[in-house]
Design a protein around this motif. Structure first.
Motif, PDB file in Angstrom:
ATOM      1  N   LEU A 113       0.833  -1.202   0.000  1.00  0.00           N
ATOM      2  CA  LEU A 113       0.000   0.000   0.000  1.00  0.00           C
ATOM      3  C   LEU A 113       0.870   1.256   0.000  1.00  0.00           C
ATOM      4  O   LEU A 113       1.476   1.604   1.013  1.00  0.00           O
ATOM      5  N   GLY A 114       0.990   1.884  -1.168  1.00  0.00           N
ATOM      6  CA  GLY A 114       1.640   3.181  -1.246  1.00  0.00           C
ATOM      7  C   GLY A 114       0.635   4.265  -0.924  1.00  0.00           C
ATOM      8  O   GLY A 114      -0.467   4.286  -1.479  1.00  0.00           O
ATOM      9  N   LEU A 115       0.985   5.166  -0.027  1.00  0.00           N
ATOM     10  CA  LEU A 115       0.028   6.125   0.510  1.00  0.00           C
ATOM     11  C   LEU A 115       0.523   7.561   0.379  1.00  0.00           C
ATOM     12  O   LEU A 115       1.687   7.855   0.668  1.00  0.00           O
ATOM     13  N   GLY A 116      -0.367   8.440  -0.048  1.00  0.00           N
ATOM     14  CA  GLY A 116      -0.108   9.868  -0.062  1.00  0.00           C
ATOM     15  C   GLY A 116      -1.325  10.601   0.464  1.00  0.00           C
ATOM     16  O   GLY A 116      -2.416  10.028   0.563  1.00  0.00           O
ATOM     17  N   GLY A 181       4.447   8.254   0.136  1.00  0.00           N
ATOM     18  CA  GLY A 181       4.800   9.154  -0.950  1.00  0.00           C
ATOM     19  C   GLY A 181       4.973  10.582  -0.466  1.00  0.00           C
ATOM     20  O   GLY A 181       4.620  10.934   0.662  1.00  0.00           O
ATOM     21  N   GLY A 182       5.522  11.423  -1.353  1.00  0.00           N
ATOM     22  CA  GLY A 182       5.706  12.836  -1.032  1.00  0.00           C
ATOM     23  C   GLY A 182       7.161  13.238  -1.059  1.00  0.00           C
ATOM     24  O   GLY A 182       8.049  12.439  -0.719  1.00  0.00           O
ATOM     25  N   HIS A 183       7.407  14.487  -1.444  1.00  0.00           N
ATOM     26  CA  HIS A 183       8.779  14.992  -1.597  1.00  0.00           C
ATOM     27  C   HIS A 183       9.172  16.013  -0.534  1.00  0.00           C
ATOM     28  O   HIS A 183      10.330  16.399  -0.460  1.00  0.00           O
ATOM     29  N   THR A 184       8.216  16.479   0.269  1.00  0.00           N
ATOM     30  CA  THR A 184       8.526  17.479   1.277  1.00  0.00           C
ATOM     31  C   THR A 184       9.268  16.841   2.450  1.00  0.00           C
ATOM     32  O   THR A 184       9.246  15.615   2.629  1.00  0.00           O
ATOM     33  N   ASP A 185       9.898  17.672   3.265  1.00  0.00           N
ATOM     34  CA  ASP A 185      10.612  17.133   4.423  1.00  0.00           C
ATOM     35  C   ASP A 185       9.656  16.459   5.389  1.00  0.00           C
ATOM     36  O   ASP A 185      10.002  15.436   6.003  1.00  0.00           O
ATOM     37  N   ILE A 186       8.442  16.986   5.520  1.00  0.00           N
ATOM     38  CA  ILE A 186       7.441  16.359   6.394  1.00  0.00           C
ATOM     39  C   ILE A 186       7.123  14.960   5.885  1.00  0.00           C
ATOM     40  O   ILE A 186       7.031  14.001   6.663  1.00  0.00           O
ATOM     41  N   LEU A 188       9.026  13.021   4.022  1.00  0.00           N
ATOM     42  CA  LEU A 188      10.188  12.150   4.208  1.00  0.00           C
ATOM     43  C   LEU A 188      10.308  11.696   5.662  1.00  0.00           C
ATOM     44  O   LEU A 188      10.636  10.537   5.941  1.00  0.00           O
ATOM     45  N   ARG A 189      10.045  12.604   6.578  1.00  0.00           N
ATOM     46  CA  ARG A 189      10.078  12.235   7.992  1.00  0.00           C
ATOM     47  C   ARG A 189       8.999  11.197   8.304  1.00  0.00           C
ATOM     48  O   ARG A 189       9.211  10.266   9.094  1.00  0.00           O
ATOM     49  N   ARG A 190       7.849  11.362   7.687  1.00  0.00           N
ATOM     50  CA  ARG A 190       6.770  10.387   7.885  1.00  0.00           C
ATOM     51  C   ARG A 190       7.182   9.023   7.338  1.00  0.00           C
ATOM     52  O   ARG A 190       6.929   7.990   7.961  1.00  0.00           O
ATOM     53  N   ALA A 191       7.797   9.007   6.176  1.00  0.00           N
ATOM     54  CA  ALA A 191       8.254   7.734   5.595  1.00  0.00           C
ATOM     55  C   ALA A 191       9.257   7.045   6.509  1.00  0.00           C
ATOM     56  O   ALA A 191       9.196   5.823   6.715  1.00  0.00           O
ATOM     57  N   ALA A 192      10.187   7.823   7.059  1.00  0.00           N
ATOM     58  CA  ALA A 192      11.191   7.251   7.961  1.00  0.00           C
ATOM     59  C   ALA A 192      10.563   6.765   9.260  1.00  0.00           C
ATOM     60  O   ALA A 192      11.052   5.812   9.878  1.00  0.00           O
ATOM     61  N   ARG A 193       9.475   7.389   9.660  1.00  0.00           N
ATOM     62  CA  ARG A 193       8.840   7.043  10.926  1.00  0.00           C
ATOM     63  C   ARG A 193       7.946   5.811  10.813  1.00  0.00           C
ATOM     64  O   ARG A 193       7.998   4.915  11.664  1.00  0.00           O
ATOM     65  N   VAL A 194       7.113   5.739   9.774  1.00  0.00           N
ATOM     66  CA  VAL A 194       6.091   4.683   9.731  1.00  0.00           C
ATOM     67  C   VAL A 194       6.153   3.831   8.478  1.00  0.00           C
ATOM     68  O   VAL A 194       5.417   2.850   8.371  1.00  0.00           O
ATOM     69  N   GLY A 195       7.015   4.166   7.510  1.00  0.00           N
ATOM     70  CA  GLY A 195       6.993   3.481   6.233  1.00  0.00           C
ATOM     71  C   GLY A 195       7.912   2.270   6.158  1.00  0.00           C
ATOM     72  O   GLY A 195       8.921   2.178   6.868  1.00  0.00           O
ATOM     73  N   ASP A 196       7.545   1.366   5.276  1.00  0.00           N
ATOM     74  CA  ASP A 196       8.425   0.273   4.877  1.00  0.00           C
ATOM     75  C   ASP A 196       9.190   0.664   3.615  1.00  0.00           C
ATOM     76  O   ASP A 196       9.949  -0.139   3.072  1.00  0.00           O
ATOM     77  N   GLY A 197       8.951   1.871   3.162  1.00  0.00           N
ATOM     78  CA  GLY A 197       9.616   2.392   1.985  1.00  0.00           C
ATOM     79  C   GLY A 197       9.058   3.749   1.632  1.00  0.00           C
ATOM     80  O   GLY A 197       8.135   4.261   2.277  1.00  0.00           O
ATOM     81  N   SER A 199       8.003   6.228  -1.886  1.00  0.00           N
ATOM     82  CA  SER A 199       7.668   6.163  -3.303  1.00  0.00           C
ATOM     83  C   SER A 199       7.695   7.568  -3.886  1.00  0.00           C
ATOM     84  O   SER A 199       7.024   8.473  -3.392  1.00  0.00           O
ATOM     85  N   SER A 200       8.469   7.747  -4.962  1.00  0.00           N
ATOM     86  CA  SER A 200       8.621   9.081  -5.548  1.00  0.00           C
ATOM     87  C   SER A 200       7.615   9.317  -6.655  1.00  0.00           C
ATOM     88  O   SER A 200       7.085   8.381  -7.257  1.00  0.00           O
ATOM     89  N   ALA A 201       7.380  10.583  -6.940  1.00  0.00           N
ATOM     90  CA  ALA A 201       6.781  10.977  -8.208  1.00  0.00           C
ATOM     91  C   ALA A 201       7.946  11.214  -9.164  1.00  0.00           C
ATOM     92  O   ALA A 201       9.051  10.698  -8.969  1.00  0.00           O
TER      93      ALA A 201
END
Length: 294
Positions: A113-116, A181-186, A188-197, A199-201
């Motif tokens: 599940l990729g999420l934005g 997903g997402g390119h902002t610092d927020i 990226l921080r979310r991805a590092a906190r809760v993501g298994d990966g 996903s870029s645009a």
């Protein structure tokens, strides 16, 4: 490095054949895009084009990604499927958990599940979700999804979502990974906190290199530097065998691509030439990269 085939904006009657060809050519996954509707006017710019314009029209086909995953899963055996990215901000996470449970079970666990959050205020408002405080609501929705998908009798009492004990069955045959997903610092921080990966645009190689470096720093800050973590990328300026080697060197672990674009074919091309392009890509890129790594 793995390869994922994007089926964005392709005719729906081609999806099964494209999925079978991708599996035979050595692709790891199918990437499933998400767009709820095309509003005649939008009150915000699309964030991933230079001028903020949408690069699709009101006639562009967008299949529901979870329905597409179930349909393509039925005609493949190994191929995995993930959304990139599903717009969670305009959806109810309890209802979405029911759908994800179902597609994960129907595909034998071949679903991520990729999420934005989503970018269009109209998609939020017309689906009954508030556009304001969407980031906080998104974070809470992720908590709800993970809680339900991990199985068992669970309850949740938050600011945006509230329910007493419930259970959804069947539980997915294996843990559903979340790719943020997402390119902002927020983001990226979310991805590092809760993501298994992550996903870029669409990004250049230099942008990807900088973003992946930043994500690795954020993962290290959380003690996650040794955790499995996917860097899924749509690179717009490096192609061919050498180009994908450069992407791998930059840290990309999963390259998202459309091989028919390299052959000058559009989304509305016949399925036969697209299948030929997928097979050619498998022979000239995937097989050779796999051979060089062996």
């Amino acid at each position: 490095m793995k390869f994922s085939l994007s089926i964005a904006m392709n005719p729906l009657d081609q999806l099964g054949e494209l999925a079978r060809a991708a599996e035979e050519a050595g692709f790891s996954s199918i990437v499933l895009p998400d767009s709820l509707f095309y509003s005649e006017k939008v009150s915000a710019d699309y964030p991933y084009t230079p001028d903020g314009s949408r690069f699709w029209t009101e006639d562009t086909p967008w299949v529901d990604p979870l329905v597409a995953a179930a349909a393509m899963g039925a005609v493949t055996e190994r191929l995995e499927f993930y959304t990139s990215v599903l717009k969670l901000g305009s959806r109810n996470p309890v209802l979405l958990a029911r759908q994800v449970n179902s597609v994960a079970a129907l595909t034998g666990g071949r679903f991520g599940l990729g999420l934005g959050i989503g970018w269009s205020p109209e998609e939020f408002e017309w689906c009954g979700a508030p556009y304001e405080r969407r980031g906080k609501r998104f974070d809470e929705a992720i908590e709800v999804l993970r809680l339900i998908l991990d199985g068992g009798m669970v309850e949740f009492h938050g600011e945006f979502f509230d329910f007493d004990k419930l259970r959804m069955s069947p539980t997915p045959p294996k843990r559903v990974p979340f790719y943020i997903g997402g390119h902002t610092d927020i983001a990226l921080r979310r991805a590092a906190r809760v993501g298994d990966g992550w996903s870029s645009a669409m990004m250049t190689l230099d942008q990807l290199r900088d973003t992946i470096k930043r994500l690795k720093e954020l993962l290290a800050e959380r003690g996650r530097e040794n955790d499995p973590f996917e860097f899924q990328a749509v690179c717009v300026d490096r192609f061919g065998l050498d180009g994908f080697r450069e992407q791998a060197e930059a840290g990309v672990t999963d390259a998202i691509t459309m091989p028919w674009v390299f052959e000058g074919l559009g989304f509305d091309a016949e399925v036969g030439p697209k299948v030929d392009a997928i097979r050619k890509f498998g022979d000239e890129v995937i097989a050779k990269l796999a051979g060089s790594e062996a």
